[in-house]
Design a protein around this motif. Structure first.
Motif, PDB file in Angstrom:
ATOM      1  N   ASP A 114       0.854  -1.189   0.000  1.00 26.11           N
ATOM      2  CA  ASP A 114       0.000   0.000   0.000  1.00 26.11           C
ATOM      3  C   ASP A 114       0.890   1.238   0.000  1.00 26.11           C
ATOM      4  OD1 ASP A 114      -1.804   2.043   0.464  1.00 26.11           O
ATOM      5  OD2 ASP A 114      -2.897   0.992   2.044  1.00 26.11           O
ATOM      6  N   GLU A 115       1.187   1.738  -1.183  1.00 25.90           N
ATOM      7  CA  GLU A 115       2.140   2.844  -1.317  1.00 25.90           C
ATOM      8  C   GLU A 115       1.641   4.141  -0.676  1.00 25.90           C
ATOM      9  OE1 GLU A 115       3.893   3.364  -5.132  1.00 25.90           O
ATOM     10  OE2 GLU A 115       4.419   1.237  -5.351  1.00 25.90           O
ATOM     11  N   PRO A 116       0.383   4.562  -0.880  1.00 29.09           N
ATOM     12  CA  PRO A 116      -0.063   5.795  -0.215  1.00 29.09           C
ATOM     13  C   PRO A 116       0.025   5.715   1.306  1.00 29.09           C
ATOM     14  CG  PRO A 116      -1.553   5.213  -1.995  1.00 29.09           C
ATOM     15  CD  PRO A 116      -0.636   4.040  -1.816  1.00 29.09           C
ATOM     16  N   ALA A 117      -0.314   4.565   1.883  1.00 32.22           N
ATOM     17  CA  ALA A 117      -0.213   4.414   3.341  1.00 32.22           C
ATOM     18  C   ALA A 117       1.238   4.498   3.784  1.00 32.22           C
ATOM     19  CB  ALA A 117      -0.833   3.089   3.780  1.00 32.22           C
ATOM     20  N   PHE A 118       2.144   3.898   3.021  1.00 35.11           N
ATOM     21  CA  PHE A 118       3.559   3.946   3.377  1.00 35.11           C
ATOM     22  C   PHE A 118       4.072   5.382   3.371  1.00 35.11           C
ATOM     23  CE2 PHE A 118       8.124   3.582   2.275  1.00 35.11           C
ATOM     24  CZ  PHE A 118       8.547   2.799   3.335  1.00 35.11           C
ATOM     25  N   VAL A 119       3.698   6.143   2.366  1.00 34.47           N
ATOM     26  CA  VAL A 119       4.113   7.550   2.315  1.00 34.47           C
ATOM     27  C   VAL A 119       3.589   8.300   3.538  1.00 34.47           C
ATOM     28  CG1 VAL A 119       3.842   9.720   1.046  1.00 34.47           C
ATOM     29  CG2 VAL A 119       4.377   7.603  -0.189  1.00 34.47           C
ATOM     30  N   ARG A 120       2.342   8.054   3.916  1.00 37.30           N
ATOM     31  CA  ARG A 120       1.785   8.698   5.112  1.00 37.30           C
ATOM     32  C   ARG A 120       2.572   8.322   6.360  1.00 37.30           C
ATOM     33  NH1 ARG A 120      -3.154   7.116   2.700  1.00 37.30           N
ATOM     34  NH2 ARG A 120      -3.414   5.384   4.172  1.00 37.30           N
ATOM     35  N   LEU A 121       2.932   7.056   6.472  1.00 40.21           N
ATOM     36  CA  LEU A 121       3.698   6.613   7.638  1.00 40.21           C
ATOM     37  C   LEU A 121       5.060   7.288   7.687  1.00 40.21           C
ATOM     38  CD1 LEU A 121       2.847   2.794   7.603  1.00 40.21           C
ATOM     39  CD2 LEU A 121       1.986   4.515   9.214  1.00 40.21           C
ATOM     40  N   VAL A 122       5.740   7.374   6.548  1.00 38.66           N
ATOM     41  CA  VAL A 122       7.052   8.016   6.511  1.00 38.66           C
ATOM     42  C   VAL A 122       6.928   9.494   6.885  1.00 38.66           C
ATOM     43  CG1 VAL A 122       8.938   8.736   4.986  1.00 38.66           C
ATOM     44  CG2 VAL A 122       8.083   6.382   4.902  1.00 38.66           C
ATOM     45  N   GLU A 123       5.945  10.177   6.319  1.00 38.99           N
ATOM     46  CA  GLU A 123       5.763  11.595   6.645  1.00 38.99           C
ATOM     47  C   GLU A 123       5.461  11.791   8.127  1.00 38.99           C
ATOM     48  OE1 GLU A 123       6.469  14.105   4.952  1.00 38.99           O
ATOM     49  OE2 GLU A 123       6.441  13.486   2.851  1.00 38.99           O
ATOM     50  N   ARG A 124       4.673  10.896   8.701  1.00 42.73           N
ATOM     51  CA  ARG A 124       4.367  11.002  10.131  1.00 42.73           C
ATOM     52  C   ARG A 124       5.624  10.831  10.965  1.00 42.73           C
ATOM     53  NH1 ARG A 124       2.609   6.875  14.013  1.00 42.73           N
ATOM     54  NH2 ARG A 124       1.502   7.876  15.746  1.00 42.73           N
ATOM     55  N   GLN A 125       6.483   9.901  10.576  1.00 47.51           N
ATOM     56  CA  GLN A 125       7.725   9.688  11.313  1.00 47.51           C
ATOM     57  C   GLN A 125       8.615  10.930  11.269  1.00 47.51           C
ATOM     58  OE1 GLN A 125       8.613   7.003  13.226  1.00 47.51           O
ATOM     59  NE2 GLN A 125       6.541   6.255  12.831  1.00 47.51           N
ATOM     60  N   ILE A 126       8.765  11.495  10.089  1.00 50.09           N
ATOM     61  CA  ILE A 126       9.621  12.676   9.956  1.00 50.09           C
ATOM     62  C   ILE A 126       9.037  13.842  10.743  1.00 50.09           C
ATOM     63  CG2 ILE A 126      10.560  14.359   8.322  1.00 50.09           C
ATOM     64  CD1 ILE A 126      10.749  12.050   6.274  1.00 50.09           C
ATOM     65  N   ALA A 127       7.734  14.039  10.646  1.00 46.40           N
ATOM     66  CA  ALA A 127       7.086  15.102  11.416  1.00 46.40           C
ATOM     67  C   ALA A 127       7.235  14.881  12.921  1.00 46.40           C
ATOM     68  CB  ALA A 127       5.600  15.193  11.053  1.00 46.40           C
ATOM     69  N   GLY A 128       7.315  13.617  13.334  1.00 49.10           N
ATOM     70  CA  GLY A 128       7.473  13.288  14.748  1.00 49.10           C
ATOM     71  C   GLY A 128       8.881  13.468  15.279  1.00 49.10           C
TER      72      GLY A 128
END
Length: 294
Positions: free
Chosen positions: A23-37
């Motif tokens: 699930d590529e869109p979900a993966f991108v969301r997860l990566v962005e959340r990590q960086i924002a965190g």
């Protein structure tokens, strides 16, 4: 000694699936959340990423998408291990080709090489690809334990830069620091004991828990790196139940359940990993509340 590039908390990212596919869109969301965190790096296609059940094409795509999404904001350490040396070399080559900052290479599993075989495995990778390699030692999964003596030999090679130590053996860390030199990067692979690992001279952790709680994990490692041990101890107390709960069933099923509860991705796993039990779900939810995630 300069500050190491690989330090702090680097989440061992889950690989989200939907209807059996990455699930590529979900993966991108997860990566962005990590960086924002506030995490300090990213580790795609490690154990938590269910690498054992990804096809080679999926493996490569996860790494490519992680590097593209991170866009240089934090370093990417791409999982690239295999129990076949030539396959590991090819995965490290791919990691370099797509712009990863380093490769995480697990000790060969199942075939149980000798210490000399382990040295030869990593020496072959060192000689084949000019990319920093972090050696991943997780004997509970691989049935082989790379010794400090072997790591000290490998530390003299230019592309062998550090270790992910998932043994939970804290005295080993102090001996290793003395044996491998001040430039050797030491990352824990065991969230619950990482506070002690940092006190023994570690630089950070490749973390499962950061998938679920990036901000508290980043704060914990910022405190530990700065020597603010009372703050780090408070962070440990906040996170310790979550560290435990995320292994209440076969990983990464509890982590994916937690992320699904947060609405970030499906809890779908790949066989032979199945969704976590009802008891594990209750434990995860209670631990998420304790950690202030929900």
């Amino acid at each position: 000694m300069s500050e190491p590039l690989f330090r702090g908390v680097l989440p061992a990212l889950v690989t989200p699936f939907r209807d059996g596919a990455f699930d590529e869109p979900a993966f991108v969301r997860l990566v962005e959340r990590q960086i924002a965190g506030g995490v300090h790096g990213l580790v795609p296609v490690g154990t938590t990423g269910e690498t054992a059940t990804l096809s080679h094409d999926e493996h490569r795509r996860v790494v490519e998408l992680c590097v593209k999404t991170a866009a240089g904001r934090v370093p990417v350490v791409a999982g690239a291990g295999s129990n076949a040396t030539e396959e590991a070399i090819e995965l490290v080559r791919h990691a370099k080709a797509v712009g990863a900052d380093a490769a995480l290479v697990v000790t060969p599993y199942y075939n149980r090489p000798s210490q000399e075989g382990l040295y030869a495995h990593y020496r072959a990778i060192n000689d084949a690809v000019q990319l920093p390699v972090i050696i991943y030692n997780v004997p509970s999964r691989t049935s082989v334990d790379i010794s400090n003596d072997t790591l000290a030999r490998l530390a003299r090679l230019p592309n062998m830069v550090g270790v992910k130590d998932a043994t939970g053996d804290l005295p080993r860390a102090s001996f290793q620091r003395l044996m491998c030199g001040e430039d050797w990067v030491m990352l824990s692979g065991d969230d619950p004991s990482a506070l002690g690992y940092m006190a023994h001279g570690g630089h950070g952790c490749i973390s499962v828990t950061a998938n679920v709680a990036p901000e508290p994990c980043a704060a914990f490692y910022n405190d530990a790196l700065a020597g603010r041990w009372q703050g780090a101890l408070a962070g440990q107390d906040r996170l310790i139940r979550l560290h435990k709960a995320l292994f209440a069933d076969a990983s990464p099923a509890p982590t994916k359940f937690a992320l699904a509860h947060l609405g970030l991705c499906s809890e779908e796993t790949r066989l032979p990993i199945v969704p976590c039990s009802e008891a594990a779900r209750k434990e995860v939810l209670a631990a998420m509340r304790d950690a202030g995630v929900i």
